[in-house]
Design an enzyme around this catalytic site. Structure first.
Site, PDB file in Angstrom:
ATOM      1  N   ASP A 115      -1.975  -0.837 -14.905  1.00 33.91           N
ATOM      2  CA  ASP A 115      -2.330  -0.555 -13.518  1.00 33.91           C
ATOM      3  C   ASP A 115      -1.319   0.394 -12.884  1.00 33.91           C
ATOM      4  OD1 ASP A 115      -4.343  -0.984 -11.756  1.00 33.91           O
ATOM      5  OD2 ASP A 115      -3.817  -3.024 -11.249  1.00 33.91           O
TER       6      ASP A 115
ATOM      7  N   GLU B  88       7.399  -5.916   6.006  1.00 33.99           N
ATOM      8  CA  GLU B  88       7.182  -4.481   5.961  1.00 33.99           C
ATOM      9  C   GLU B  88       8.147  -3.779   6.920  1.00 33.99           C
ATOM     10  OE1 GLU B  88       5.212  -3.085   3.928  1.00 33.99           O
ATOM     11  OE2 GLU B  88       3.735  -4.593   3.311  1.00 33.99           O
TER      12      GLU B  88
END
Length: 326
Positions: free
Chosen positions: A269, A244
């Site tokens: 989705d 991240e």
């Protein structure tokens, strides 16, 4: 000392010869050298930041700094050889000579926020399955329960033969596009965006299908857009280590991602995420302009990679997408 030495010039020459032969082991070792250079720069910046406190120190001498520099070089090399930051593997993938490897955003860092059931939204995008493979609509019925009454067949009306769903083949960028484009077209129709944009985003996220997240049993999650499993998700999950970005700085984290039974659920989705989440409504205003659309997605926090939109646009220029599609 069992690790490599920064003074080993013969070892560097071995890497050079291995790289000329396209040796993958040599490629990884070269990537570790790049990582060690990065680590060394970090250490150097730390030393310089503390230099003001060393002004009156008895250890503040040219000879001491010389030995500190040698120590930092060796420390950086040791950290990279033992996978300290995890950057070497990413660099090695990007340097693959075959040109087929694109590092997915799951490795570069993603930040997904999505609530809802993929089973509910998959109904609109489900494609008939090949013989012997359960179609998406059947999968939805199995997981959603049997409360809804079954549709009554009309024997007086001829039934159209189902169109077989495309077989999933991710052996090349061309086969990746061919496998997912039918799903992408339906999803793109629901969003108003180009289907090539969705395929390009999935290509970046999964490295052209080569880096799709898998469970402990080795089963593919078929999570083509790397949507994380939030607290409201009660379906299957896979756990993966991701890199991240926090304030532009990479950090290693472990996160859970959703797992699907078929590509239709993954695309559904994604559609539901964009259409129902308030944070992405500005992005949907620019669906006719891919560059702006992707930049708005990035700005809304779809991914923490600061180059996310730019990388997808680069994938769009790949011959598999730019020179005609199936």
């Amino acid at each position: 000392m069992n690790g490599p030495l920064f003074t080993d010039l013969a070892g560097l020459d071995d890497l050079r010869q291995g790289a000329q032969k396209h040796d993958k082991k040599a490629l990884l070792e070269t990537a570790k050298q790049f990582e060690s250079i990065f680590v060394r720069q970090l250490l150097k910046s730390m030393r310089e930041a503390n230099a003001v406190f060393e002004k009156d120190s008895p250890f503040n001498s040219s000879s001491m700094k010389f030995y500190q520099d040698m120590q930092d070089q060796q420390l950086a090399l040791d950290m990279s050889s033992k996978g300290g930051l995890g950057l070497a593997e990413i660099i090695a993938e990007q340097l693959q000579p075959d040109g087929k490897h694109l590092m997915p955003a799951s490795a570069l860092g993603v930040n997904r926020h999505f609530a809802g059931s993929a089973d509910e939204s998959a109904k609109s995008l489900a494609l008939p399955a090949k013989p012997g493979i359960k179609p998406a609509a059947s999968a939805v019925a199995d997981t959603a329960g049997s409360d809804a009454p079954a549709a009554k067949a009309d024997s007086e009306q001829p039934q159209a033969a189902p169109t077989p769903a495309p077989a999933l083949d991710f052996d090349s960028p061309q086969s990746f596009v061919g496998s997912l484009l039918p799903y992408a077209r339906q999803a793109a129709s629901a969003l108003g965006v180009s289907p090539q944009v969705l395929v390009a985003q999935a290509a970046l996220e999964t490295g052209w299908g080569q880096k799709i997240l898998k469970g402990k049993d080795g089963q593919s999650s078929l999570n083509l857009f790397n949507i994380k499993a939030g607290g409201q998700w009660d379906g299957d999950k896979v756990t993966a280590s991701t890199l991240e970005y926090d304030g532009g700085k990479p950090k290693r984290e472990t996160a859970q991602f959703r797992a699907y039974q078929n590509p239709a659920q993954s695309f559904s989705d994604y559609v539901k995420l964009l259409k129902e989440s308030p944070r992405y409504q500005d992005a949907l205003k620019w669906v006719k302009e891919p560059a702006r659309f992707l930049q708005e997605l990035q700005g809304a926090g779809y991914a923490t990679d600061p180059q996310y939109a730019k990388k997808i646009l680069q994938v769009l220029d790949h011959p598999a997408l730019s020179k005609g599609t199936p």
